[in-house]
Design an enzyme around this catalytic site. Structure first.
Site, PDB file in Angstrom:
ATOM      1  CD  GLU A 100      -3.413  -0.629   2.113  1.00 55.17           C
ATOM      2  OE1 GLU A 100      -3.058  -0.323   2.693  1.00 55.17           O
ATOM      3  OE2 GLU A 100      -3.981  -1.383   1.919  1.00 55.17           O
TER       4      GLU A 100
ATOM      5  CD  GLU B  37      -4.252  -5.893   2.415  1.00 58.52           C
ATOM      6  OE1 GLU B  37      -4.761  -4.623   3.078  1.00 58.52           O
ATOM      7  OE2 GLU B  37      -2.849  -5.529   2.568  1.00 58.52           O
TER       8      GLU B  37
HETATM    9  C1  GLA Z   1      -4.745  -2.328   5.519  1.00 58.92           C
HETATM   10  C2  GLA Z   1      -2.605  -3.142   5.334  1.00 58.92           C
HETATM   11  C3  GLA Z   1      -2.053  -3.600   6.149  1.00 58.92           C
HETATM   12  C4  GLA Z   1      -3.853  -4.358   6.828  1.00 58.92           C
HETATM   13  C5  GLA Z   1      -5.065  -4.069   7.065  1.00 58.92           C
HETATM   14  C6  GLA Z   1      -6.329  -3.380   7.881  1.00 58.92           C
HETATM   15  O1  GLA Z   1      -4.920  -2.165   4.132  1.00 58.92           O
HETATM   16  O2  GLA Z   1      -1.928  -3.096   3.846  1.00 58.92           O
HETATM   17  O3  GLA Z   1      -1.385  -4.201   6.192  1.00 58.92           O
HETATM   18  O4  GLA Z   1      -2.853  -2.772   8.279  1.00 58.92           O
HETATM   19  O5  GLA Z   1      -4.399  -2.235   6.064  1.00 58.92           O
HETATM   20  O6  GLA Z   1      -7.152  -3.310   7.737  1.00 58.92           O
END
Ligand code: GLA
Ligand code: GLA
Length: 663
Positions: free
Chosen positions: A162, A319
């Protein structure tokens, strides 16, 4: 935008042995003792997991001291997963620098707008432009690529994590130096920059690029074009980091596709993903549901936009959550059926993978209350059973894998630069919410049973019958030309308040608003009429406007679709349309919200020849998304819907999803 994500996904599928939808999660075995790993692989197989993203936050474990690497545990995990038939999307592990690095090099720590250092103790505490960070990160990438490039479990590289989630806006001296280089590249001369930034204003004229700073905390409103360029630069700086890791991976392991997880969701505005999409071998996205009346529609909107920045090709949901997250003020669990509906909505919009953060819910750390595939309660839990059922469902849906989105007749433009600039300070109102206006249109279309594509401004606009451009604020001459051509070619354009106002330098198009689109729309606005929070206005079509009004002068060839009935603009035009050949250009001057827009839609859809693909009596309770020959019918409600009008569809369970194969 050059996208090359088709080929690597095919390569991936070949490795997997057959076309399938991937199913899995971030896997953090380094948070657990060795004996748990075997249980993990066993339970993964039980749940139908096909892939995990590994080692995302493992830098401190992989390189415990500068230049000393320890891969023994990762070797073992990779082998275990491979023996269990589970593929690995291996992270480059550069997301969270280890303590030794920030101790030796505190100069990699980001600095906020107000001059505060972001200290270690959480994650992502690195300056995107730090040469020291870059050097250490690439050394780790090289080690990983060299060691695991040929590992049979490896199917993709997951760059960092991210990018920009916490560190996108860095105002440090490194950022200042890199910003100057970026500006020299963009403008060539300081005179050109002075012109673009309008520095005749408030004695801001620069004599030398070296005088320029990021827009740090200032005494009053910072220069708007400086702010815009800093946003562009900050998105580019992270893109540059992505490219640096990617280039090294491509050099060392040219056969392995590279991705990074985008955050196309809700209010995540700093990264211009339309501009990033061409940098990865396949697009990946993370999405988390934000509670509220349009939560489900926002998920669909984000998945839709992700599918369109991927050029309609399949993408990877890297995710989302099985249930509650931990980072909202109140973290609500998903209701029965939502887990599968959320996942399948992403699939409906082109996801060929459904993955979660994370596999096993943490016992310690800041995310221990964040849901996972395997909850604290263990495999004997409703959540794990729901996860396993989803795994089965995705297995059955394997024929969907690889199919492309089917284009809709309606397009909604999502433009990052308009988002950035429309929400700047020192504007007619600070209440304007760029993505909310677009989402309201999307909801109104869903309520009308109409499919729409959400796409970036550089997408294939000419392919649509009806193009909606909500708050398209930044309109460079070339975009104005494209919109004019679209209408001249018989297309139907609808735009809204505060569109067409500025060029790419955030300079006003003069002669009356909305300058860049004034002639096309056939209207002229002398002064904006933003509304106070407790104000609203009635329109003569029975709808109510808020947030904004305009005092519109209407040209002779313009039809008024609705007038204001109350307020300062009473009797004047509120919604207009100008026919141009067989096309048209319409303007909505106030915020109508989903219900008000729904009332207006028939008048916009009709002339454009857009009709619903679903029986009208379903009344917007069902969302339709199409991939190839696969029709996804998604129940937007908490009640069963009879969809038997479509052969083979039967009854749609509350929050249920049915996938039909139709030619
Ligand atoms: C982001 C991060 C993950 C985690 C999620 C929690 O997507 O990439 O590592 O912290 O948030 O929602
Ligand atoms: C003050 C300043 C002016 C201008 C106005 C705007 O009066 O002196 O330069 O900024 O505010 O309202």
């Amino acid at each position: 935008m050059t996208l090359s994500n088709e080929l690597p996904i095919r390569r991936w599928l070949r490795r997997a042995g057959s076309a399938r939808l991937e199913f899995g999660a971030d896997y953090n075995p380094d948070q657990w003792p060795r004996e748990v790993w075997d249980d993990d692989v066993r339970a993964m197989r039980e749940a139908g997991v096909t892939i995990v993203s590994l080692a995302i936050f493992s830098w401190a474990r992989l390189e415990p001291r500068a230049g000393e690497f320890d891969f023994t545990w990762l070797d073992e995990v990779m082998d275990l997963l491979h023996a269990g038939g589970i593929s690995v999307d291996l992270a480059t592990a550069t997301a969270s620098p280890p303590p030794w690095l920030t101790r030796e090099h505190p100069e990699i720590l980001p600095v906020t707008r107000t001059g505060e250092t972001l200290w270690p103790g959480a994650r992502q505490h690195w300056r995107p432009t730090s040469p020291v960070f870059r050097e250490h990160a690439l050394r780790l990438v090289r080690e990983l690529a060299t060691r695991y490039g040929d590992h049979p479990a490896l199917v993709a590289w997951h760059v960092n994590n991210e990018l920009g989630c916490h560190n996108v806006y860095d105002y440090s001296d490194d950022a200042a130096a890199a910003f100057r280089i970026w500006l020299r590249h963009r403008y060539g001369t300081v005179e050109a920059l002075n012109h673009a930034w309008g520095t005749a204003f408030w004695s801001q004229r620069y004599d030398d690029f070296e005088e320029i700073l990021p827009p740090r905390l200032a005494a009053s409103h910072p220069n708007p074009t400086q702010q815009l360029d800093f946003k562009r630069f900050s998105s580019d700086a992270l893109k540059d980091h992505l490219r640096a890791e990617r280039d090294l991976l491509r050099e060392l392991t040219p056969e392995v596709p590279v991705t990074t997880n985008f955050m196309v969701m809700g209010q995540q505005k700093p990264m211009n993903y339309a501009d990033w999409a061409g940098e990865v071998d396949f697009v990946s996205n993370d999405h988390y549901v934000l509670p509220g009346p349009q939560a489900r529609d926002e998920l669909s909107f984000s998945a839709n936009l992700t599918g369109n920045i991927a050029g309609g090709r399949p993408w990877f949901l890297m995710e989302h959550s099985t249930s509650a997250v931990n980072w909202q003020p109140v973290n609500v669990a998903k209701k029965p059926g939502e887990l599968a509906r959320d996942s399948l909505t992403h699939v409906a919009h082109g996801a060929d993978a459904v993955c979660f953060f994370q596999w096993r819910q943490s016992k310690a750390g800041a995310e221990k209350y964040h849901s996972a595939m395997l909850p604290h309660a263990g495999t004997d839990s409703d959540l794990f059973r729901a996860v396993a059922r989803l795994g089965e469902r995705l297995h059955e849906l394997a024929p969907v894998a690889g199919s492309h989105r089917r284009r809709a007749d309606v397009g909604i433009i999502h433009d990052w630069e308009s988002w950035w600039v429309a929400e700047h300070d020192s504007h007619p109102t600070d209440r304007l919410n760029y993505p909310q206006e677009a989402l309201d249109w999307y909801t109104a279309l869903l309520d009308a049973g109409i499919r729409a594509d959400v796409l970036p401004a550089d997408g294939p606009l000419q392919e649509y019958r009806l193009l909606i451009a909500p708050i398209l604020h930044v309109v460079p001459a070339a975009l104005a030309d494209r919109l004019r051509d679209f209408v001249a070619g018989g297309g139907h354009l609808v735009t809204t308040y505060f569109s067409g106002i500025v060029d790419e330098n955030d300079h006003i198009w003069l002669g009356g608003y909305p300058g860049a689109l004034r002639d096309l729309l056939g209207i002229r606005i002398e002064e904006f009429g933003p509304l106070l929070d407790d104000e609203s206005v009635e329109l003569d079509n029975g709808t109510t406007g808020s947030l904004w009004t305009d005092r519109i002068d209407v040209g002779d060839d313009v039809e008024v679709l609705a007038h204001y009935k109350t307020g300062e603009q009473a009797e004047r035009a509120a919604v207009t349309r100008r026919e141009v050949g067989s096309g048209s250009a319409a303007y909505v001057s106030t915020r109508l919200g989903p219900d008000g827009l729904a009332a207006l839609l028939p008048e916009l859809l009709g002339p454009a020849g857009v009709t619903g693909e679903l029986p009208p009596e379903w009344g917007g309770r069902v969302e339709l998304a199409i991939r190839g020959d696969h029709w996804f019918l998604i129940n937007r409600t908490d009640e069963a819907v009879d969809v038997s009008a479509l052969p083979g569809a039967g009854i749609l369970e509350p929050r249920g999803v049915v996938v039909l194969h139709r030619g």
